[in-house]
Design an enzyme around this catalytic site. Structure first.
Site, PDB file in Angstrom:
ATOM      1  N   LYS A  82      18.330  19.696 -12.327  1.00  0.00           N
ATOM      2  CA  LYS A  82      17.413  18.357 -12.472  1.00  0.00           C
ATOM      3  C   LYS A  82      18.292  17.247 -13.207  1.00  0.00           C
ATOM      4  O   LYS A  82      19.176  17.546 -14.055  1.00  0.00           O
ATOM      5  CB  LYS A  82      16.362  18.803 -13.424  1.00  0.00           C
ATOM      6  CG  LYS A  82      15.352  19.730 -13.051  1.00  0.00           C
ATOM      7  CD  LYS A  82      14.368  19.049 -11.851  1.00  0.00           C
ATOM      8  CE  LYS A  82      13.254  18.754 -12.686  1.00  0.00           C
ATOM      9  NZ  LYS A  82      12.439  17.863 -12.107  1.00  0.00           N
ATOM     10  N   SER A 128      17.266  19.467 -17.330  1.00  0.00           N
ATOM     11  CA  SER A 128      15.916  20.285 -17.846  1.00  0.00           C
ATOM     12  C   SER A 128      16.665  21.514 -18.541  1.00  0.00           C
ATOM     13  O   SER A 128      17.674  21.841 -18.387  1.00  0.00           O
ATOM     14  CB  SER A 128      15.226  20.798 -16.482  1.00  0.00           C
ATOM     15  OG  SER A 128      14.728  21.893 -16.847  1.00  0.00           O
ATOM     16  N   HIS A 148       0.810  -1.147   0.021  1.00  0.00           N
ATOM     17  CA  HIS A 148      -0.089  -0.222   0.005  1.00  0.00           C
ATOM     18  C   HIS A 148       0.821   1.141  -0.068  1.00  0.00           C
ATOM     19  O   HIS A 148       0.434   2.440   0.650  1.00  0.00           O
ATOM     20  CB  HIS A 148      -0.921   0.174   1.164  1.00  0.00           C
ATOM     21  CG  HIS A 148      -1.573  -1.087   1.373  1.00  0.00           C
ATOM     22  ND1 HIS A 148      -2.983  -1.595   0.998  1.00  0.00           N
ATOM     23  CD2 HIS A 148      -1.319  -2.561   2.196  1.00  0.00           C
ATOM     24  CE1 HIS A 148      -3.315  -2.781   1.470  1.00  0.00           C
ATOM     25  NE2 HIS A 148      -2.426  -3.236   1.655  1.00  0.00           N
ATOM     26  N   GLU A 163      10.878   6.426 -17.326  1.00  0.00           N
ATOM     27  CA  GLU A 163       9.488   6.990 -17.837  1.00  0.00           C
ATOM     28  C   GLU A 163       8.989   6.424 -19.190  1.00  0.00           C
ATOM     29  O   GLU A 163       7.970   6.184 -19.262  1.00  0.00           O
ATOM     30  CB  GLU A 163       9.224   8.692 -17.679  1.00  0.00           C
ATOM     31  CG  GLU A 163       9.469   9.123 -16.304  1.00  0.00           C
ATOM     32  CD  GLU A 163      10.079  10.482 -15.956  1.00  0.00           C
ATOM     33  OE1 GLU A 163       9.562  11.059 -15.237  1.00  0.00           O
ATOM     34  OE2 GLU A 163      10.248  11.079 -17.145  1.00  0.00           O
TER      35      GLU A 163
END
Ligand code: ARG
Length: 453
Positions: free
Chosen positions: A276, A270, A149, A283
């Site tokens: 970043k 980025s 969970h 992804e």
């Protein structure tokens, strides 16, 4: 060139050509079409339709056909190959299609091609599995928090976590091989739908082309693509597993977790924010999964409700199949690239395991080993956690005496279970996370992987 004509007074309209022609994608079946046609020419020689020398001339002519150029004016790869065969072999080429239909030819070509791609997919999968085992080998004693969970649950070793994915990928490997067994059957000799009117040696053709056997019903050959769906289904399972691993690692490498350090080579910066380091590779792996499901759904939906036997709808099998193969094989390569360049920082996941009362179950089980019925032990440890949380007291801050004072059913020596490494040692039942058990599982996984290739 068209493979028919006698029946028609005019050719296809421009829009119908643009709409229905498939060479721009089925060109991928070129090599398979040549191989299949050569084998078929030899089969025709064995039944006397071609002389041996004619079959040889056809095979040579087929071998010299180049890949279709971008502007080839043909409907599909089969038509292209026949046109070029006529250019190379002249009138002799008119006999190659004796008893043969594109309906079986497209099944043959796709099966031949897909068989090769399944072999490439399984090899890439084994490579990924090997890299997971390498990573696991470095962390058989590294403790991390295990979750249910998305809440800290029980401590496990990082190797144990990685071996969970090894198992998922091992099943994917099995599913791909099961798909291969159904793909690798030889359909030629089925004609358009009713079977061949020539006694072609189907078993001989199968042997020559490396098939495990022959298909057993000509209508089934023309009508079904379930073997392509078998691949798409196995590919979808594998994509789910890749996507879930990607999802985990996106989180585990975030600043909030700080467990994993992803290699520079698999991350992006980025254009605006200088600090970043984004997990774009992971992804995209997660994203490709949606695309693979799309291919799976696409062909399933195409096949639903088609009347027997062949219908042109079935030409829509190829683009989703090709794309799924491309995206899955790329994702497997990429995932391996990520696994090989990722490192685990042991301190943050250990701290997560130490601070979050992940040892509660270990304590309850220690009590029940000492004779306290489990439900009472569960209740008691629950109270201990409640009290600790309200006092902001970590497990390590409990001494044996304090524990015994909290409730005499705790013996002072049970305080050792406040260390997550302790309870973990008890999980020795096969499949559990005791480091010794995980080491054995890892060794077994190495030999299982060996025997998969
Ligand atoms: N390009 C077709 C396909 O991919 C080949 C089979 C054509 N058969 C036919 N009866 N039109 O399905």
């Amino acid at each position: 060139m068209k493979l028919w004509g006698g029946r028609f007074e005019s050719g296809p309209s421009e829009v119908f050509q643009r709409f229905s022609w498939s060479l721009h994608f089925d060109r991928r079946l070129f090599a398979a079409d040549i191989l299949g046609s050569q084998a078929y020419a030899r089969a025709l020689a064995r039944v006397g339709i071609l002389q041996d020398s004619e079959a040889q001339a056809i095979c040579d002519a087929l071998a010299s056909i180049p890949e279709p150029p971008a502007d080839a004016p043909d409907e599909d790869i089969h038509t292209y190959v026949i046109r070029l065969l006529k250019v190379n072999a002249g009138a002799l080429a008119d006999k190659i299609h004796t008893g043969r239909s594109r309906n079986e030819q497209v099944s043959l070509d796709t099966r031949l091609w897909l068989r090769g791609e399944i072999d490439r997919t399984t090899a890439l999968l084994r490579g990924l599995m090997a890299s997971l085992l390498d990573f696991a080998g470095k962390h058989t004693d590294t403790i991390v928090a295990g979750y249910t969970h998305v809440r800290r649950a029980q401590p496990v070793t990082w190797a144990h976590y990685l071996l969970a994915y090894f198992e998922m990928f091992a099943r994917d490997h099995q599913r791909l091989l099961q798909a291969r067994a159904r793909v690798n059957l030889m359909p030629l000799g089925s004609g358009a739908l009713a079977g061949s009117g020539f006694p072609v040696d189907r078993e001989g053709l199968a042997g020559e082309l490396g098939f495990d056997g022959v298909t057993l019903n000509s209508m089934d050959v023309s009508a079904d693509r379930d073997w392509a769906l078998d691949y798409l289904s196995a590919a979808s399972f594998c994509a789910i597993h890749l996507s879930r691993l990607a999802e985990d690692w996106i989180f585990y490498s975030s600043d909030e977790f700080g467990w994993l350090d992803l290699g520079d080579g698999v991350t992006s910066g980025s254009s605006l924010m200088p600090q970043k380091k984004n997990p774009d590779s992971l992804e995209l792996i997660r994203g490709k999964c949606g695309r693979i499901f799309g291919s799976f759904t696409s062909l399933f939906t195409t096949m639903k409700g088609l009347p027997m036997t062949y219908n042109r709808d079935m030409q829509e099998d190829k683009e989703p199949l090709f794309d799924a193969v491309d995206q899955l094989t790329l994702s497997l390569e990429m995932t391996r690239g990520v696994v090989e360049t990722t490192t685990l920082r042991p301190a943050p996941p250990l701290q997560a395991a130490e601070d979050g009362w992940l040892v509660a179950t270990d304590l309850a089980e220690a009590l029940s080993r000492a004779g306290v019925p489990f439900h009472q032990a569960h209740q008691l440890v629950g109270r201990l956690v409640l009290e600790s949380v309200s006092q902001n007291r970590k497990p390590s801050e409990w001494t044996g005496e304090a524990l015994h004072a909290f409730d005499p059913r705790f013996s002072p020596e049970m305080a050792r279970f406040m260390n997550p490494a302790e309870g973990m040692k008890t999980r020795t039942a096969p499949g559990g996370t005791a480091p010794a058990t995980v080491r054995a599982a890892l060794a077994a996984a190495h030999s299982r992987l060996e025997s998969m290739s």
